[in-house]
Structures are given as structure tokens and as C-alpha cells.
Enzyme design. Sequence first.
Site, PDB file in Angstrom:
ATOM      1  N   HIS A  48       0.839  -1.197   0.000  1.00 15.51           N
ATOM      2  CA  HIS A  48       0.000   0.000   0.000  1.00 15.51           C
ATOM      3  C   HIS A  48       0.872   1.243   0.000  1.00 15.51           C
ATOM      4  O   HIS A  48       2.092   1.168   0.167  1.00 15.51           O
ATOM      5  CB  HIS A  48      -0.986  -0.001   1.175  1.00 15.51           C
ATOM      6  N   HIS A  50       1.746   5.365   1.201  1.00 14.28           N
ATOM      7  CA  HIS A  50       1.614   6.503   2.107  1.00 14.28           C
ATOM      8  C   HIS A  50       1.750   7.760   1.263  1.00 14.28           C
ATOM      9  O   HIS A  50       2.603   7.825   0.379  1.00 14.28           O
ATOM     10  CB  HIS A  50       2.700   6.485   3.178  1.00 14.28           C
ATOM     11  N   ASP A  63      -0.080  -0.303  10.729  1.00 14.28           N
ATOM     12  CA  ASP A  63       0.500  -1.126   9.662  1.00 14.28           C
ATOM     13  C   ASP A  63       1.174  -2.364  10.260  1.00 14.28           C
ATOM     14  O   ASP A  63       1.033  -3.476   9.744  1.00 14.28           O
ATOM     15  CB  ASP A  63       1.541  -0.333   8.870  1.00 14.28           C
ATOM     16  N   CYS A 111      16.213  -0.004  16.740  1.00 12.26           N
ATOM     17  CA  CYS A 111      16.947  -0.546  17.890  1.00 12.26           C
ATOM     18  C   CYS A 111      16.281  -1.782  18.475  1.00 12.26           C
ATOM     19  O   CYS A 111      16.970  -2.670  19.003  1.00 12.26           O
ATOM     20  CB  CYS A 111      17.164   0.534  18.950  1.00 12.26           C
ATOM     21  N   HIS A 178      15.772   3.131  23.903  1.00 14.76           N
ATOM     22  CA  HIS A 178      16.836   2.536  23.112  1.00 14.76           C
ATOM     23  C   HIS A 178      17.264   1.249  23.804  1.00 14.76           C
ATOM     24  O   HIS A 178      17.078   1.086  25.010  1.00 14.76           O
ATOM     25  CB  HIS A 178      18.017   3.499  22.995  1.00 14.76           C
ATOM     26  N   HIS A 190      23.932  -2.437  18.718  1.00  9.76           N
ATOM     27  CA  HIS A 190      22.755  -1.588  18.803  1.00  9.76           C
ATOM     28  C   HIS A 190      22.587  -0.821  17.490  1.00  9.76           C
ATOM     29  O   HIS A 190      23.410  -0.921  16.582  1.00  9.76           O
ATOM     30  CB  HIS A 190      22.841  -0.638  19.994  1.00  9.76           C
TER      31      HIS A 190
END
Length: 217
Positions: A48, A50, A63, A111, A178, A190
Amino acid sequence: AWPLECGGLVIDGAYIAFPNKSNDPMNSFRLPDDAWPIDGGTVQAVLHSHCGPRWGIEPSAADMESQIATAVPWGIVLANKDHCTDPLWFGNHVLDQPLLGRKFVHGVTDCFSIIRAYYWQENKIKLPEFPRDVEWWKAGGNLYTQGFGQAGFHQIDPALAAPGDVVLIKIRSDVPNHGGVLLPGGLMLHHLQNRLSCRTPLGSWRKLVTHWLRYEG
């Protein structure tokens, strides 16, 4: 269909468009109730568009919820009056992408995604996905603190931390926003916003750590 969102299904290798049944078609997309084939045809993906600055190309929490419910990859194209991008695909297939050098895309390769990918690639553990909007912590969300128990983690004494454990970190936020995975040699895996995923020494991050977590299943 700019300025409206549009979309459809990829069935047996072909894209089939459907009318947008959303009550707010400028900001969301909804398939007709009878769009999903019951007999015959294999749905391989949902695609789809945006169309405005509200979401960008990143998936919204809605979504992500819908992708989880359908259990097939979802794709988003960012459209304007004259152009649309190539699709951004998201779903569990992203777990298999290399851990290092990922481009940051919120809700796809961010993250929390790098923690999920590490546990899948290293331990074949598929942590649950948590639908989230961009910068959820600025809207009162508390994704990590509320979710780590559901994901199978419990808090540990920092002195007992070992490779494979997870740390939660606050960066200019009232709640942890985070996270990373501890690696041998005092490193952390990370993925910071607007950076590539990487390994970095944990030392300078210790003062920002709020939780030390271990997976217990």
C-alpha cells in the site's frame, strides 16, 4: 491514487489492486472485507501507499499490527503527485538480514529490530514484535519497560551481566527508548536513529542504562 492511499495484494506473483475502504483514505488504507482469497491463490504480500508527511515511508503501529495479523510481508511506497518510491518491505523476513550495517528505518530496522534479529540469528528465538509509531516515547509510550516481560526477559544485577543479555537505555527521554545486546569484549550491538547498526564499546553508555535484562523464555 494520490492524494489518497491505495493498495492491494500480491497473489501468486501478481499485484491486484483493491478499493480503499478506510474512513480516512488520505491517512490510512483498509482492504475490503472480502479481498483475502478463501479458496485458491496464495497471498504473498500486502502493498500500500503513504501519501503525506504524517507517516513517511515507515510503517505506522496500525501497519505493523496488520502485518502481524496477516503473517505475510507488507510493503509501503511513498507517493506524491508525480512519483512513488520503490517499496519498503517489512515483516519477519527482515530478521535474516545481516546484523551490522543496517540502515535505520523505524519499525523495520531499528533498535528493537536489531535485538529481535540477534536473538533469531544467534539462538533461533523469535521475540514478539511490538507495533509502534515513530518516536512513540514522545506520545506517552513506554514500549520497552512495558514489553520486556512479555518478550521473555527479567531484570538482573548489572554485576551478573554477560554476553547475550540486553540493556535498556534512556536518550533524552523520560522512559527507556533505546536498547542493545551485550557482546563479548565489553561491546554492545545496537542501532541508533540515522546511523547504521554497529558494535560499540558499552563503557560510555553505562550511565544511560536503566535496565539490565536476561532472556528466560
